[in-house]
Design an enzyme around this catalytic site. Structure first.
Site, PDB file in Angstrom:
ATOM      1  N   VAL A   1     109.252 -45.921  70.000  1.00 54.66           N
ATOM      2  CA  VAL A   1     110.484 -46.599  69.595  1.00 54.66           C
ATOM      3  C   VAL A   1     111.660 -46.143  70.467  1.00 54.66           C
ATOM      4  CG1 VAL A   1     112.088 -47.018  67.685  1.00 54.66           C
ATOM      5  CG2 VAL A   1     109.640 -46.931  67.244  1.00 54.66           C
ATOM      6  N   CYS A   2     111.733 -44.839  70.740  1.00 54.04           N
ATOM      7  CA  CYS A   2     112.812 -44.321  71.595  1.00 54.04           C
ATOM      8  C   CYS A   2     112.691 -44.875  73.008  1.00 54.04           C
ATOM      9  CB  CYS A   2     112.778 -42.796  71.628  1.00 54.04           C
ATOM     10  SG  CYS A   2     113.079 -42.026  70.020  1.00 54.04           S
ATOM     11  N   ALA A   3     111.475 -44.929  73.520  1.00 50.22           N
ATOM     12  CA  ALA A   3     111.246 -45.489  74.852  1.00 50.22           C
ATOM     13  C   ALA A   3     111.656 -46.958  74.880  1.00 50.22           C
ATOM     14  CB  ALA A   3     109.783 -45.320  75.249  1.00 50.22           C
TER      15      ALA A   3
END
Length: 164
Positions: free
Chosen positions: A58-60
């Protein structure tokens, strides 16, 4: 609003800032260890993406999405802040082709997380930053903020982009 991690509430250290507050100016190391200032009056809009770790899907995804959109924005600087070490951030940017935004780390003193009220104080993610997006106007005032309610989900990209 208290964010959750996998449905369980997490506590944040400090107080979350509000729209209209002055954005504290913090100096953070970038992926090449040079110091970069974020927050405060800069003469440009600042889109500050806050993520727990670039090593998660999700962060990527959030970083890649804002990297793509950053190339289209006028008079705006786009930042991604995490607790990842600058070396890991540099490797991530090289691997993923991230070139349109500044990737910064709050690993040294956690000053950003504390002053913006985004440092996770408990749970398995204790010591990381919660997921959020903040927009600071050229005069240094917060004009938009989303602290994502469930840390494992993406922010509302369209709400941010609609401001530009």
């Amino acid at each position: 609003m208290k964010p959750t991690f996998q449905g369980n509430p997490v506590s944040l250290a400090g107080n979350i800032l509000n729209i209209g507050d002055s954005a504290p100016e913090i100096t953070l190391p970038s992926k090449d260890l040079s110091d970069v200032k974020v927050g405060g009056a800069s003469g440009k809009y600042q889109i500050i993406n806050v993520v727990p770790s670039l090593d998660t899907g999700v962060c990527a995804m959030q970083t890649k999405k804002f990297n793509t959109e950053a190339a289209k924005l006028q008079n705006a600087q786009v930042f991604v802040i995490s607790m990842d070490l600058p070396f890991a951030q540099g490797r991530f940017c090289s691997t993923e082709g991230i070139e349109n935004l500044s990737v910064l780390s709050d690993f040294r003193s956690k000053e950003f997380g504390k002053k913006y009220g985004l440092l996770i104080d408990d749970s398995a993610l204790r010591g990381l930053l919660t997921r959020a997006v903040i927009i600071v106007d050229p005069q240094g005032k917060i004009i938009y903020q989303e602290v994502v309610s469930e840390i494992t989900t993406e922010p509302n990209y369209q709400a941010v982009l609609d401001l530009f």
